[in-house]
Design a protein around this motif. Structure first.
Motif, PDB file in Angstrom:
ATOM      1  N   HIS A 149     -68.827  10.987 -49.182  1.00 16.27           N
ATOM      2  CA  HIS A 149     -68.422  11.273 -47.811  1.00 16.27           C
ATOM      3  C   HIS A 149     -68.283   9.245 -47.252  1.00 16.27           C
ATOM      4  N   VAL A 150     -68.107   8.772 -46.002  1.00 15.74           N
ATOM      5  CA  VAL A 150     -68.144   7.646 -45.837  1.00 15.74           C
ATOM      6  C   VAL A 150     -69.498   7.791 -45.351  1.00 15.74           C
ATOM      7  N   ALA A 151     -69.816   6.477 -46.215  1.00 14.17           N
ATOM      8  CA  ALA A 151     -71.442   5.803 -45.535  1.00 14.17           C
ATOM      9  C   ALA A 151     -71.350   4.787 -44.560  1.00 14.17           C
ATOM     10  N   GLY A 152     -70.535   3.620 -44.921  1.00 15.75           N
ATOM     11  CA  GLY A 152     -69.935   2.980 -43.517  1.00 15.75           C
ATOM     12  C   GLY A 152     -70.651   1.801 -43.875  1.00 15.75           C
ATOM     13  N   HIS A 153     -70.984   1.195 -45.130  1.00 19.61           N
ATOM     14  CA  HIS A 153     -72.587   0.629 -45.170  1.00 19.61           C
ATOM     15  C   HIS A 153     -71.544  -0.484 -46.580  1.00 19.61           C
ATOM     16  N   MET A 154     -70.909   0.067 -47.248  1.00 19.89           N
ATOM     17  CA  MET A 154     -70.270  -1.168 -48.959  1.00 19.89           C
ATOM     18  C   MET A 154     -68.712  -0.212 -48.618  1.00 19.89           C
ATOM     19  N   LEU A 155     -68.054  -0.983 -49.208  1.00 19.36           N
ATOM     20  CA  LEU A 155     -66.553  -0.210 -49.906  1.00 19.36           C
ATOM     21  C   LEU A 155     -66.667   0.167 -50.998  1.00 19.36           C
ATOM     22  N   GLY A 156     -65.795   1.416 -50.151  1.00 19.65           N
ATOM     23  CA  GLY A 156     -66.401   3.089 -51.006  1.00 19.65           C
ATOM     24  C   GLY A 156     -68.201   3.626 -51.139  1.00 19.65           C
ATOM     25  N   GLY A 157     -68.399   2.987 -50.728  1.00 26.92           N
ATOM     26  CA  GLY A 157     -70.262   3.526 -50.523  1.00 26.92           C
ATOM     27  C   GLY A 157     -70.178   5.374 -49.856  1.00 26.92           C
ATOM     28  N   SER A 158     -70.990   5.953 -50.208  1.00 26.80           N
ATOM     29  CA  SER A 158     -71.240   7.429 -49.449  1.00 26.80           C
ATOM     30  C   SER A 158     -72.319   8.099 -49.487  1.00 26.80           C
ATOM     31  N   ILE A 159     -71.878   8.977 -48.583  1.00 24.41           N
ATOM     32  CA  ILE A 159     -72.660  10.211 -48.327  1.00 24.41           C
ATOM     33  C   ILE A 159     -72.697  10.799 -49.786  1.00 24.41           C
ATOM     34  N   TRP A 160     -73.569  11.458 -50.291  1.00 25.80           N
ATOM     35  CA  TRP A 160     -73.111  12.766 -51.026  1.00 25.80           C
ATOM     36  C   TRP A 160     -73.707  14.079 -50.431  1.00 25.80           C
ATOM     37  N   LYS A 161     -73.283  14.740 -50.858  1.00 20.69           N
ATOM     38  CA  LYS A 161     -73.444  16.637 -50.346  1.00 20.69           C
ATOM     39  C   LYS A 161     -73.250  17.473 -51.403  1.00 20.69           C
ATOM     40  N   ILE A 162     -74.257  17.751 -51.717  1.00 22.79           N
ATOM     41  CA  ILE A 162     -74.537  19.650 -52.666  1.00 22.79           C
ATOM     42  C   ILE A 162     -73.967  20.220 -52.163  1.00 22.79           C
TER      43      ILE A 162
END
Length: 739
Positions: A149-162
């Motif tokens: 999911h969108v992290a907003g830090h870098m392009l394509g940067g992610s928050i991961w949900k498991i």
């Protein structure tokens, strides 16, 4: 019991070191990030080396060295062989980041921790996912679902949900709640009540974050002031991360002010970076996407920025004030280090840092307060061999080639003898029988003894004196031989491998000069000398790291309200500060483990797996709810013939239950719905929604409480009993599902 979850940090706790964390979910081991720093110290990876072979999957969050820099080394040297998951931009830009890191160091040292082939091999089989895409693991990970999911830090940067059995583990580091020019803000606040939240405390003590408008004004004014007095401006930047925001700021400002000062973006892969970024518009902010949809204007068609891939082009540029964005941000290697040494002694010049330098690097040293007046720098460069050194090198290489050829011939000879067996005669395709002789009497001369070949004799070895024969077992039908289409499909990895052998990246889209540099095999050596650099230039730091500040971090964690919280990646002071705040105000279960300390964060919920009997399911009526279906079930727990728990119909009739409204109403969405129905609607004070002239809606009830308890929210509809009241109430009911 709930899903079993254990967390063990491998790097990046109680300090600012790279990020790498081992998370085990019901025995399935995730490696969350695989970072290294710009010092490339192998000792940081010792904890990873002890568990690398047990990792089942790797999740990458951002395309910079701190999050993925150790991936090639770990796969080459540490036995890491698990599949890697990332978004498309993280994969592509991360690959270019590692190219730039390798080339920067290869030019100034005999860097041998990994090679370009190791980088290609590590990134070749990355499984790319899109935002919010649920990917179901198989095999050992059966039942586990991962999604970026969108992290907003870098392009394509992610928050991961498991997700496993309905319980969520969220990994959210280096996120940004602010919306920027090229990125949307994080969606972390949309997660509510996960079983475990793993997040960083990096900016927990940083609470005076400047507003974006004031920060941009300070940034541009500082640059303009030095350019106007004839100075040069150096921005040490990363390869393909935060630098994109800086490029957009400068591009837009130069367009508005019609500045003539040149801007240069200098890395070994600058052209390839921008080429990729142009194709990633759907991963960027809503404003960029809409601009492209309406006017086909690509924000990264940089008209005021010149892309360079070697310093010679910069040296040959017209003299005069200029702005240069060059890697690396740490000043430990790359073009930025060389430019700093050249420009540091001129008081008109400016070195503008946009992020805190990594610990132990030259950039961190220069950001000290007060900054140093002198710094000791080791400068190295690679030069071709010449003269006697070149002759000696070539002689040594020729000697090694002869030895290798000799070894190869000996090995081949031994293999031939072993395959032919001990019988020397058996190696011949035809055996001559020297014991059998015949007298041949000519009519005009004496008798001659001759040897006749009596035919083939079966050899003792397995080698037969004939060409191999392959039986054609192809299937045939009335149209001829049946063709299998799979035999003619070129696999993606084969295409990627062919592109990489051609000297490019996995898409063959690398600068020609960079590719020639990669393929430069001329004999060379590294020469070094130490310099004392006088720092007379201006040193300024303006925060463009793209991370949430301490107040926003606390607010976000409180909104998410996890059942258990794990804090990583921050100094000891920041970690303890956020830990105590969360213990006092948000969550009673807060952990801050140390390196290789395993903590058990298994959910305390008593959850059991049960089967639904066919008799029960035959009487259930489902109603559609988004992508799911819901139903009210009255049942009792029983056991199947195999002694497994199951839900069965109740023996006696169940008492009627109160109606239940299922759904999550967002006032903003409901406002738009009412407006589409012709109702005049607006927000009043306190978040209330005023509908028409008489009716008001407001949400009341707790959103979350300490200890994990939360009550249901209620929606109050206020106003006199009139036609508008009943109409608004019907619209409100239509937003829910009645069970």
């Amino acid at each position: 019991m709930g899903t079993s979850v254990q967390v063990s940090p491998l790097c990046g706790v109680y300090n600012e070191n790279p990020l790498a964390y081992l998370v085990s979910i019901d025995g399935f081991n995730f490696l969350l990030d695989c970072g290294w720093n710009d010092l490339f110290d192998p000792s940081l990876l010792e904890p990873l080396s002890r568990v690398a072979s047990t990792v089942d999957a790797v999740l990458l969050s951002h395309p910079d060295t701190l999050h993925l820099g150790a991936l090639p080394y770990a796969m080459k040297q540490l036995g890491l062989s698990a599949p890697v998951y990332a978004t498309e931009p993280v994969h592509r830009l991360g690959l270019l980041t590692m190219y730039d890191q390798y080339l920067s160091r290869k030019q100034v040292s005999d860097f041998d921790l990994f090679t370009l082939d190791d980088i290609d091999s590590a990134f070749q089989n990355v499984i790319r996912l899109t935002y919010s895409q649920n990917f179901h693991l198989s095999g050992k990970g059966e039942g586990i679902v991962i999604a970026p999911h969108v992290a907003g830090h870098m392009l394509g940067g992610s928050i991961w949900k498991i997700t496993k059995d309905g319980e969520e583990v969220v990994y959210a580091v280096d996120y940004n709640h602010r919306k920027e020019r090229h990125l949307n803000g994080t969606v972390l606040q949309s997660f509510v009540r996960p079983a475990v939240l793993i997040t960083d405390a990096y900016n927990a003590l940083y609470t005076n974050q400047t507003q974006s408008h004031h920060r941009d004004t300070e940034f541009l004014d500082t640059i303009s002031k030095h350019l106007e007095v004839g100075g040069n401006v150096l921005l040490p930047v990363d390869t393909a991360g935060r630098v994109l925001e800086l490029l957009l700021i400068l591009e837009q400002h130069w367009s508005q002010r019609a500045f003539s000062f040149p801007i240069y973006f200098l890395t070994y892969v600058s052209s390839s970076t921008i080429d990729y970024v142009k194709s990633f518009l759907e991963w960027m902010s809503d404003s960029i996407s809409k601009s492209f949809e309406t006017s086909r204007d690509n924000a990264f068609l940089l008209r005021h920025v010149t892309l360079l891939i070697n310093k010679t082009d910069l040296d040959n540029a017209p003299p005069g004030p200029k702005v240069v964005l060059a890697s690396m941000a740490s000043l430990e290697a790359g073009f930025a280090r060389d430019i700093f040494v050249e420009w540091a002694n001129d008081p008109r010049n400016l070195v503008l840092f946009t992020e805190t330098g990594q610990f132990g690097t030259l950039a961190r040293m220069l950001q000290a307060a007060p900054p140093p007046k002198f710094v000791k720098v080791t400068m190295s460069k690679r030069v071709p061999l010449a003269g006697e050194e070149l002759i000696a090198y070539e002689e040594e290489q020729n000697r090694l080639k002869r030895e290798e050829a000799l070894r190869a011939s000996l090995v081949k000879e031994e293999e031939t003898k072993a395959s032919h067996g001990p019988d020397d005669n058996s190696s011949e395709p035809m055996v001559i029988d020297t014991k059998t002789t015949h007298d041949v009497v000519g009519s005009h001369g004496p008798a001659y003894k001759d040897i006749l070949i009596d035919g083939f004799v079966p050899p003792s070895s397995s080698i037969a004196p004939m060409f191999p024969f392959y039986d054609n077992t192809a299937d045939w039908d009335e149209y001829g031989e049946v063709i299998n289409p799979d035999d003619y499909v070129i696999k993606d990895e084969d295409m990627d491998r062919g592109a990489m052998h051609a000297g490019g990246d996995v898409d063959g889209r690398l600068d020609e000069a960079t590719a020639s540099l990669m393929l430069d095999t001329r004999p060379s050596k590294v020469i070094s000398n130490e310099l004392i650099v006088t720092v007379s230039c201006s040193l300024v730091k303006i925060d463009y790291e793209g991370r949430s500040d301490g107040r926003s971090i606390k607010s976000t964690i409180a909104h998410v309200s996890p059942l258990k919280l794990v804090l990583v990646h921050a100094t000891a002071e920041a970690t303890e500060h956020l830990k105590q705040h969360c213990l006092n105000s948000i969550c009673p279960h807060v952990y801050a483990p140390k390196i290789e300390e395993t903590i058990d964060v298994t959910s305390d919920l008593c959850a059991y797996k049960v089967q639904l009997s066919e008799k029960l399911m035959s009487n259930v009526i489902f109603k559609k709810l988004g992508d799911s279906e819901v139903a009210w079930v009255d049942s009792e727990v029983g056991k199947t013939e195999s002694e497994k728990r199951c839900l069965q119909p109740m023996a006696s009739a169940a008492a009627p239950h109160k109606p239940v409204l299922v759904g999550d109403l967002k006032m903003q969405d409901f406002k738009q719905f009412l407006a589409s129905k012709g109702v005049q609607v607006e927000f009043a004070g306190g978040g209330a929604l005023r509908c028409g002239e008489y009716v008001t809606l407001r949400k009341v009830g707790p959103t979350g409480q300490k200890g994990g308890a939360s009550g249901p929210q209620q929606i109050l509809i206020e106003g006199p009993l009139c036609e508008d009241y009943y109409k608004i109430r019907d619209y409100l009911y239509s937003q829910f599902y009645l069970l």
